[in-house]
Scaffold this motif. Structure first.
Motif, short mmCIF file in Angstrom:
data_model
loop_
_atom_site.label_atom_id
_atom_site.label_comp_id
_atom_site.label_asym_id
_atom_site.label_seq_id
_atom_site.Cartn_x
_atom_site.Cartn_y
_atom_site.Cartn_z
N THR A 1 -6.06 -2.08 -32.74
CA THR A 1 -5.45 -1.78 -34.04
C THR A 1 -5.40 -0.26 -34.17
O THR A 1 -6.16 0.45 -33.47
N PRO A 2 -4.54 0.26 -35.02
CA PRO A 2 -4.50 1.72 -35.21
C PRO A 2 -5.87 2.30 -35.59
O PRO A 2 -6.24 3.38 -35.15
N GLU A 3 -6.63 1.55 -36.38
CA GLU A 3 -7.95 2.01 -36.79
C GLU A 3 -8.91 2.06 -35.60
O GLU A 3 -9.68 3.01 -35.45
N GLU A 4 -8.90 1.02 -34.77
CA GLU A 4 -9.76 0.99 -33.59
C GLU A 4 -9.42 2.14 -32.63
O GLU A 4 -10.32 2.81 -32.11
N ILE B 1 -0.06 6.21 -19.19
CA ILE B 1 -0.74 5.26 -18.30
C ILE B 1 -0.42 3.82 -18.71
O ILE B 1 -0.15 2.97 -17.85
N ARG B 2 -0.39 3.56 -20.02
CA ARG B 2 -0.01 2.22 -20.48
C ARG B 2 1.40 1.89 -20.03
O ARG B 2 1.68 0.78 -19.57
N ASN B 3 2.30 2.84 -20.15
CA ASN B 3 3.68 2.64 -19.75
C ASN B 3 3.79 2.45 -18.23
O ASN B 3 4.51 1.57 -17.76
N ASN C 1 2.52 -0.98 -17.54
CA ASN C 1 3.03 -1.99 -18.47
C ASN C 1 1.90 -2.69 -19.22
O ASN C 1 1.86 -3.91 -19.33
N ILE C 2 0.99 -1.88 -19.75
CA ILE C 2 -0.16 -2.40 -20.50
C ILE C 2 0.19 -2.39 -21.99
O ILE C 2 0.61 -1.38 -22.53
N VAL C 3 -0.01 -3.52 -22.63
CA VAL C 3 0.23 -3.63 -24.06
C VAL C 3 -1.02 -3.15 -24.79
O VAL C 3 -2.15 -3.56 -24.46
N ASN C 4 -0.83 -2.29 -25.78
CA ASN C 4 -1.94 -1.78 -26.58
C ASN C 4 -2.43 -2.90 -27.50
O ASN C 4 -1.71 -3.35 -28.37
#
Length: 158
Positions: free
Chosen positions: A137-140, A126-128, A131-134
């Motif tokens: 943070t990896p922890e979040e 869905i991000r792709n 075109n949504i940038v994550n």
């Protein structure tokens, strides 16, 4: 050879009224009035101003390719099979154009198609797609996935 009154009426009825639309890439397209009337933004202008149909109506937010897709969808009465040939970018372009043109039926049709396409897809898909940038943070992100584990179950492979 002259046409009789009946022949003239028949010829007039067979002549399809068209409106010229000017796309964002400068292409002039003659479009049947029945299709144009589904474009609320154009129809309201024509009705209010009794516009000259020979003067191109500008569509600065719609490319000729997207307008071609819209015309074919309307002509084919919103055919699912034809729409399945669209790329993801074309789906998004038609969605944006349908919104701009205020084509409620087409907007609902495309939005439903996109929703069905995205159903059971991963967050990454869905991000792709959009075109949504994550921005997590990896922890979040790990915490969100842990808290809402049920959301990430039974997803289709991308």
């Amino acid at each position: 050879m002259q046409k009789t009154e009946g022949e003239e009426s028949k010829a007039e009825n067979e002549e399809v009224k068209q409106v010229t639309l000017m796309t964002s890439d400068g292409v002039k397209m003659k479009v049947e009035i029945s299709i144009v009337y589904e474009m609320e933004i154009v129809r309201s202008f024509i009705e209010v101003n009794d516009a000259d149909h020979s003067v191109p109506f500008p569509l600065p937010n719609v490319s000729s390719h997207t307008l071609d897709l819209i015309i074919e969808l309307v002509k084919n009465e919103y055919d699912d099979e034809f729409m399945k040939t669209f790329s993801h970018d074309e789906l998004k372009e038609v969605l944006v154009a349908a919104n701009y043109l205020n084509m409620k039926t087409l907007l609902d049709f495309i939005a439903t198609a996109i929703a069905n396409l995205l159903e059971k897809k991963s967050v990454e898909f869905i991000r792709n797609f959009f075109n949504i940038v994550n921005d997590f943070t990896p922890e979040e992100e790990a915490e969100i996935r842990k808290t809402n584990e049920w959301v990430f179950q039974d997803l289709d492979e991308d």
